[in-house]
Scaffold this active site. Structure first.
Site, short mmCIF file in Angstrom:
data_model
loop_
_atom_site.label_atom_id
_atom_site.label_comp_id
_atom_site.label_asym_id
_atom_site.label_seq_id
_atom_site.Cartn_x
_atom_site.Cartn_y
_atom_site.Cartn_z
N TYR A 101 -1.19 8.52 -2.42
CA TYR A 101 -1.18 8.08 -3.94
C TYR A 101 -2.38 8.72 -4.43
O TYR A 101 -2.36 9.19 -5.63
CB TYR A 101 -1.42 6.55 -3.76
CG TYR A 101 0.01 5.75 -3.90
CD1 TYR A 101 1.18 6.44 -3.55
CD2 TYR A 101 0.05 4.52 -4.38
CE1 TYR A 101 2.18 5.58 -3.77
CE2 TYR A 101 0.93 3.74 -4.15
CZ TYR A 101 2.08 4.13 -3.95
OH TYR A 101 3.24 3.51 -3.93
N GLY A 102 -3.60 8.97 -3.57
CA GLY A 102 -4.63 9.30 -4.22
C GLY A 102 -4.59 10.64 -4.82
O GLY A 102 -5.38 10.53 -6.15
N GLU A 114 -2.19 8.14 8.68
CA GLU A 114 -0.87 7.87 8.57
C GLU A 114 -0.24 8.66 9.81
O GLU A 114 0.76 8.16 10.47
CB GLU A 114 -0.22 8.79 7.36
CG GLU A 114 -0.27 7.94 5.95
CD GLU A 114 0.24 6.51 5.98
OE1 GLU A 114 1.58 6.65 6.56
OE2 GLU A 114 -0.23 5.57 5.48
N CYS A 116 -4.48 -1.68 -1.81
CA CYS A 116 -4.63 -0.12 -2.03
C CYS A 116 -5.53 -0.06 -3.25
O CYS A 116 -5.23 -0.73 -4.26
CB CYS A 116 -3.20 0.17 -2.54
SG CYS A 116 -3.16 2.05 -3.00
N ASN A 117 -6.78 0.61 -3.01
CA ASN A 117 -7.78 0.74 -4.07
C ASN A 117 -7.29 1.71 -5.09
O ASN A 117 -7.45 1.54 -6.32
CB ASN A 117 -8.98 1.43 -3.18
CG ASN A 117 -9.61 0.53 -2.44
OD1 ASN A 117 -9.30 0.41 -1.35
ND2 ASN A 117 -10.80 -0.02 -3.01
N THR A 118 -6.18 2.72 -4.64
CA THR A 118 -5.77 3.68 -5.77
C THR A 118 -4.75 2.93 -6.76
O THR A 118 -4.74 3.00 -8.06
CB THR A 118 -4.99 4.83 -4.71
OG1 THR A 118 -5.93 5.24 -3.83
CG2 THR A 118 -4.71 5.89 -5.89
N CYS A 152 -11.03 3.02 0.46
CA CYS A 152 -9.68 3.30 0.41
C CYS A 152 -9.14 2.24 1.74
O CYS A 152 -9.79 2.39 2.91
CB CYS A 152 -9.70 4.72 0.85
SG CYS A 152 -7.94 4.98 1.43
N THR A 153 -8.08 1.67 1.75
CA THR A 153 -7.92 0.77 2.95
C THR A 153 -7.46 1.58 4.18
O THR A 153 -7.30 0.93 5.23
CB THR A 153 -6.79 -0.10 2.33
OG1 THR A 153 -5.67 0.53 1.86
CG2 THR A 153 -7.14 -1.25 1.30
N HIS A 154 -7.17 2.65 4.06
CA HIS A 154 -6.83 3.59 5.36
C HIS A 154 -8.21 3.68 6.17
O HIS A 154 -7.95 3.85 7.39
CB HIS A 154 -6.54 5.01 4.91
CG HIS A 154 -5.00 4.91 4.52
ND1 HIS A 154 -4.22 4.53 3.28
CD2 HIS A 154 -3.81 5.32 5.13
CE1 HIS A 154 -3.12 4.83 3.30
NE2 HIS A 154 -2.62 5.06 4.59
N ASP A 172 0.90 -1.09 -0.03
CA ASP A 172 0.14 0.06 0.00
C ASP A 172 1.09 1.13 -0.13
O ASP A 172 2.18 1.12 0.08
CB ASP A 172 -0.83 0.02 1.33
CG ASP A 172 -1.86 1.14 1.43
OD1 ASP A 172 -2.49 1.55 0.27
OD2 ASP A 172 -1.91 1.83 2.46
N SER A 173 0.15 2.31 -0.07
CA SER A 173 1.19 3.61 -0.04
C SER A 173 1.50 3.75 1.60
O SER A 173 2.64 4.63 1.57
CB SER A 173 0.38 4.63 -0.48
OG SER A 173 -0.94 4.92 0.38
N1 DGL Z 1 -4.96 3.16 1.11
C1 DGL Z 1 -5.05 3.34 -0.36
C2 DGL Z 1 -6.18 3.21 -1.02
O1 DGL Z 1 -6.92 2.19 -0.56
C3 DGL Z 1 -4.15 4.60 -0.71
C4 DGL Z 1 -4.67 6.13 -0.29
C5 DGL Z 1 -3.39 7.08 -0.75
O2 DGL Z 1 -2.25 6.86 -0.69
O3 DGL Z 1 -4.19 8.12 -1.15
O4 DGL Z 1 -6.48 3.86 -1.80
#
Ligand code: DGL
Length: 274
Positions: free
Chosen positions: A43-44, A153, A74-76, A185-187, A11-12
């Site tokens: 990453y978004g 984060e 990571c969805n992104t 988003c996994t966060h 993931d990011s």
């Molecule tokens: N956790 C990530 C996701 O699922 C990345 C979010 C990010 O880095 O912006 O999209």
């Protein structure tokens, strides 16, 4: 022997740990290598081709460490790169994330569902095709939540500022009457208690991580790559950011004992991680 090799997860940042914990719970004999690209989080807001290039570099590193499967937690990155990763690494099994539009539409009682995710996730072709395939007659409302990934984060899981960001993001969805909210988003699962508190009991929150862990299990079983009950699992974490700060966050986000945790720093050199 393929079965003893680790499961790669990336993931990011710390968000993919919400998927990692489900994988480890569901597949307790598997060893894992988790990589957080904290040098580039979030990453978004990045361009899709940049996220693609970063994802490719990370996958090369995970394969160099002997991973037998790669979970794009990571969805992104899944939206930006999964298609290309499967083309670039044809022999490698990948499991990616996608916003859980299908279960949300299946479970809605009033036909109004919400999805929260990053800008890049909504921009990719994957999201449009999910809505086209599974949206049916439902209204699928989308919101990006600027600042939330950075808050997670930083470990700001229940601060007034995080609550304010969430209220700003969720209020239009609440006003529109959603009865399902997809965490795209996994966060965001690390904010689920506060999200549920803001939404109230009428709105069901969907985290796709348990389904992703089951999919990892299916893919490994299909290829006869599962770790057996006699195997002792071992978990290694890499970050392209600060290893000390990552260890602290691991302790906050997951019920791990310090002795179980091996955190290493890794650096980008051009397009490669070393
Ligand atoms: N956790 C990530 C996701 O699922 C990345 C979010 C990010 O880095 O912006 O999209």
């Amino acid at each position: 022997m393929e079965s003893v090799k680790p499961v790669g997860v990336f993931d990011s940042g710390v968000g993919g740990l919400s998927v990692w914990r489900e994988i480890v719970q569901h597949l307790p004999h598997e060893s894992t290598i988790y990589l957080a690209d904290q040098a580039h989080v979030p990453y978004g807001p990045r361009a899709l081709d940049q996220v693609q290039a970063l994802s490719e570099g990370i996958v090369r590193f995970l394969l160099s460490q002997g991973c037998k499967i790669v979970v794009v937690a990571c969805n992104t990155a899944s939206a930006a790169a999964l298609h290309d990763l499967r083309r670039i690494f044809p022999g490698v099994p990948f499991v990616g994330m996608e916003p859980a539009v299908k279960p949300a539409v299946e479970q809605t009682r009033n036909g109004v569902v919400g999805v929260i995710a990053t800008q890049a996730t909504f921009q990719g072709a994957l999201f449009a095709s999910l809505v086209e395939r599974y949206g049916g007659d439902a209204r699928v409302l989308t919101r990006i939540c600027p600042g939330l990934v950075t808050a997670v984060e930083a470990g700001a899981l229940d601060t007034p500022r995080t609550e304010a960001l969430l209220r700003e993001c969720l209020t239009p969805l609440i006003d529109a009457g959603i009865d399902q909210l997809v965490l795209g988003c996994t966060h965001y699962p690390f904010l689920q208690p506060i999200i549920e508190w803001i939404l109230g009991p009428e709105v069901h929150v969907i985290d796709p991580a348990p389904a992703v862990a089951r999919q990892v299990s299916r893919v490994l079983a299909r290829r006869n790559m599962e770790a057996g009950p006699g195997q002792v699992s071992c978990h290694t974490f890499y970050t392209s950011g600060d290893a000390g700060a990552f260890s602290v966050m691991l302790g906050r986000l997951l019920p791990l004992h310090a002795k179980d945790v091996d955190v290493r720093a890794i650096r980008w050199r051009g397009n490669c991680l070393r």
